[in-house]
Design a protein around this motif. Structure first.
Motif, PDB file in Angstrom:
ATOM      1  N   UNK A 495       0.905  -1.090   0.088  1.00 47.01           N
ATOM      2  CA  UNK A 495       0.149  -0.169   0.095  1.00 47.01           C
ATOM      3  C   UNK A 495       0.969   1.397  -0.144  1.00 47.01           C
ATOM      4  N   UNK A 496       2.050   1.295   0.724  1.00 47.14           N
ATOM      5  CA  UNK A 496       3.050   2.326   1.079  1.00 47.14           C
ATOM      6  C   UNK A 496       3.367   2.691  -0.666  1.00 47.14           C
ATOM      7  N   UNK A 497       3.913   1.906  -1.237  1.00 44.06           N
ATOM      8  CA  UNK A 497       4.513   1.952  -2.651  1.00 44.06           C
ATOM      9  C   UNK A 497       3.503   2.459  -3.676  1.00 44.06           C
ATOM     10  N   UNK A 498       2.018   1.926  -3.562  1.00 46.36           N
ATOM     11  CA  UNK A 498       1.166   2.444  -4.624  1.00 46.36           C
ATOM     12  C   UNK A 498       0.657   3.780  -4.230  1.00 46.36           C
ATOM     13  N   UNK A 499       0.659   4.226  -2.866  1.00 46.76           N
ATOM     14  CA  UNK A 499       0.229   5.561  -2.486  1.00 46.76           C
ATOM     15  C   UNK A 499       1.094   6.334  -3.163  1.00 46.76           C
ATOM     16  N   UNK A 500       2.617   6.098  -2.840  1.00 51.05           N
ATOM     17  CA  UNK A 500       3.681   6.928  -3.137  1.00 51.05           C
ATOM     18  C   UNK A 500       3.714   7.195  -4.837  1.00 51.05           C
ATOM     19  N   UNK A 501       3.422   6.042  -5.531  1.00 51.32           N
ATOM     20  CA  UNK A 501       3.462   5.998  -6.922  1.00 51.32           C
ATOM     21  C   UNK A 501       2.068   7.130  -7.478  1.00 51.32           C
ATOM     22  N   UNK A 502       0.929   6.690  -6.722  1.00 50.13           N
ATOM     23  CA  UNK A 502      -0.079   7.869  -7.124  1.00 50.13           C
ATOM     24  C   UNK A 502       0.463   9.276  -7.204  1.00 50.13           C
ATOM     25  N   UNK A 503       0.886   9.751  -5.759  1.00 51.17           N
ATOM     26  CA  UNK A 503       1.428  11.018  -5.458  1.00 51.17           C
ATOM     27  C   UNK A 503       2.463  11.339  -6.570  1.00 51.17           C
ATOM     28  N   UNK A 504       3.437  10.245  -7.229  1.00 50.14           N
ATOM     29  CA  UNK A 504       4.249  10.712  -8.049  1.00 50.14           C
ATOM     30  C   UNK A 504       3.751  10.718  -9.395  1.00 50.14           C
ATOM     31  N   UNK A 505       2.701  10.302  -9.899  1.00 52.62           N
ATOM     32  CA  UNK A 505       2.062  10.518 -10.960  1.00 52.62           C
ATOM     33  C   UNK A 505       1.490  12.151 -11.090  1.00 52.62           C
ATOM     34  N   UNK A 506       0.883  12.403  -9.891  1.00 53.61           N
ATOM     35  CA  UNK A 506       0.261  13.638  -9.694  1.00 53.61           C
ATOM     36  C   UNK A 506       1.494  14.815  -9.994  1.00 53.61           C
TER      37      UNK A 506
END
Length: 528
Positions: A495-506
């Motif tokens: 979950x941490x990496x998916x959330x971080x990847x979402x922030x990266x995409x934004x």
């Protein structure tokens, strides 16, 4: 991190009756009778965990210095040394072992089987105190003496091979260790048959080696064979059967009911056969507590850990290694439940005990230091954590060399500290080093590789290198998705990496809808 109370190899230091110690043939009947009575009294005290009384029994004989007592002086010294080793009072034990060795060399000559036994016991002490360079020549000498005295296929030679193999395991010479263990197993199968208790010992040790080198498919049948042999020869309620159950439980996922069943069986056997306050009951309590902690049954884990601590403090005193292990396990539980203030004194107590030992640069010390450093990071006390992490890295480089996966984990921990304190230039080479090591020594789709990719992606984001961050995120996500497909559940870091990847995409300028679409493309299993 695995529980610190994993059972170790079984190193046998005794000899086959009538083959390894012919000293009784040179003693007077009066000396032999007295020795046997003294040893029986001391053994009885030891079995009752009254080590003080057992030590006193031997000391009184040695201080008596009668001619009768002198005949068995080396044996008395050796037995007293073994008691001190159990209490981890290695400095006292070493002096006694050296005296016993000197006496037997003078009495029997330098190539006598009794001398082999003394060399072996002294070597085991050196191994326990991390003086591995001093241990190896003694073990090789003991092996050479017994090969010359009994022949290369004698059961005593199997014992020497197994003990030397354990030393080679400690020095990461696993190929040599395996060959010695296979030789020992073949000797005992030929000497005693395939269902003899000695064969169970050899199977167990070889299984532990295979398990420690990620060869569980080869290890598990050996552990099952060990259990079957001991049940047949010793009965289903023998303490060795309990030990075998604990080992076998370790092959199963903590979510598999068989792991809990075997651990509960071991606890029940130990309580019935050894009593409810025996140290092996503490081991079982700790292993069961570790299983409960891993499956989030924290309320059931804590009383077991507290019970283990109480047992070991009563049995060994408050400064024994087992007490340090109990404090460590309880501190880990308190960290899991965010009771950081209760965890710190337990870690520090365990560390104080561990640092008293001559083997202070060994893995127990490194594990303690690493966990205390992690605790300080959780408390934002980075100035206290950094020197601990640096010390761990130095210890592990000395023990494993510079390119071991353990070094990669140490680099990762130190890099995360530098990232948290905005020292990105110091963090980057550590992350790159950890990734290179793990790619070389682990599978390229190992979860630790995913962790390294994630940390490197974070570094690139922090330094504005977004073009380099994206592929690293996507590689880490694919590894974690593969982990879920093979295990049936998400990795704890998923979950941490998916959330971080979402922030990266934004951060790259995508809208929320575009970021969601990209997430569904890259991480489809998140939405299933």
């Amino acid at each position: 991190m695995r529980l610190w109370l994993t059972l170790s190899f079984i190193a046998l230091t005794f000899l086959v009756p009538g083959c390894g110690d012919d000293s009784a043939g040179t003693k007077t009947p009066a000396a032999t009778a007295k020795y046997e009575q003294v040893k029986a009294n001391a053994d009885k005290a030891e079995a009752a965990l009254d080590y003080e009384q057992a030590i006193k029994i031997y000391q009184e004989v040695l201080e008596g210095s009668s001619d009768v007592d002198k005949e068995y002086e080396a044996e008395y010294l050796n037995n007293l040394g073994m008691l001190y080793c159990q209490l981890t009072q290695y400095d006292k034990a070493e002096l006694l072992y050296l005296r016993a060795l000197t006496i037997d060399e003078k009495s029997f000559g330098k190539d006598h089987p009794n001398v082999a036994t003394r060399c072996n016991n002294l070597a085991e002490l050196y191994r326990a105190t991390n003086r591995l360079g001093g241990a190896e020549p003694l073990m090789l000498r003991a092996l050479a003496i017994d090969e010359k005295s009994f022949g290369k296929d004698h059961p005593n030679v199997a014992i020497r091979c197994d003990n030397l193999a354990e030393l080679y395991c400690a020095t990461n010479r696993l190929g040599e260790a395996e060959q010695l263990m296979l030789r020992a197993l073949a000797i005992d199968e030929k000497s005693f048959g395939k269902d003899h208790p000695n064969v169970a010992i050899r199977c167990n040790n070889l299984a532990l080696l295979y398990r420690g080198t990620n060869r569980s498919n080869e290890a598990k049948p050996l552990s099952q064979r060990t259990l079957a042999i001991n049940e047949k020869n010793l009965g289903k309620d023998h303490p060795k059967v309990a030990r075998d159950c604990l080992i076998l439980a370790g092959y199963y996922s903590v979510f598999n009911p068989e792991a809990e069943r075997l651990t509960l069986r071991a606890l029940d056997i130990y309580e019935k056969s050894l009593g409810k306050e025996h140290p092996m009951v503490a081991v079982s309590c700790n292993n069961l507590a570790g299983l409960y902690r891993a499956t989030n049954r924290l309320g059931e884990a804590e009383p077991l850990m507290l019970r283990a601590l109480a047992i070991d403090e009563k049995a060994f005193g408050k400064d024994h290694n087992n007490v340090a292990k109990d404090c460590y396990n309880l501190a880990k539980l308190y960290m899991t439940t965010n009771r950081l203030g209760q965890a710190e004194p337990l870690y520090r107590k365990a560390l104080a005990i561990c640092e008293k030992e001559p083997s202070q640069d060994h893995q127990n010390l490194a594990t303690l230091l690493s966990n205390l450093a992690l605790l300080y990071c959780e408390m934002d006390l980075y100035d206290k954590a950094e020197p601990l992490y640096l010390r761990v890295l130095a210890i592990d480089e000395k023990f494993f060399g510079k390119d071991h996966p353990k070094i990669a984990a140490d680099c990762n921990n130190l890099a995360e500290l530098y990232m948290a304190t905005n020292r990105l230039s110091q963090a980057k080479p550590l992350v790159l080093r950890g990734l290179a090591i793990n790619e070389q020594y682990l599978r390229k789709d190992h979860p630790d590789v995913a962790r390294d990719c994630y940390n490197l992606a974070l570094l690139y984001r922090e330094t504005g290198r977004l073009d380099k961050a994206g592929p690293l995120y996507e590689r880490a996500i694919e590894i974690y998705q593969k982990f879920k497909r093979s295990t049936g559940h998400f990795h704890p870091h998923w979950q941490n990496i998916v959330d971080s990847y979402g922030d990266y995409l934004l951060q790259t300028g995508l809208s929320e809808d575009q970021a969601d679409a990209k997430l569904k493309e890259i991480a489809p299993e998140l939405f299933q």
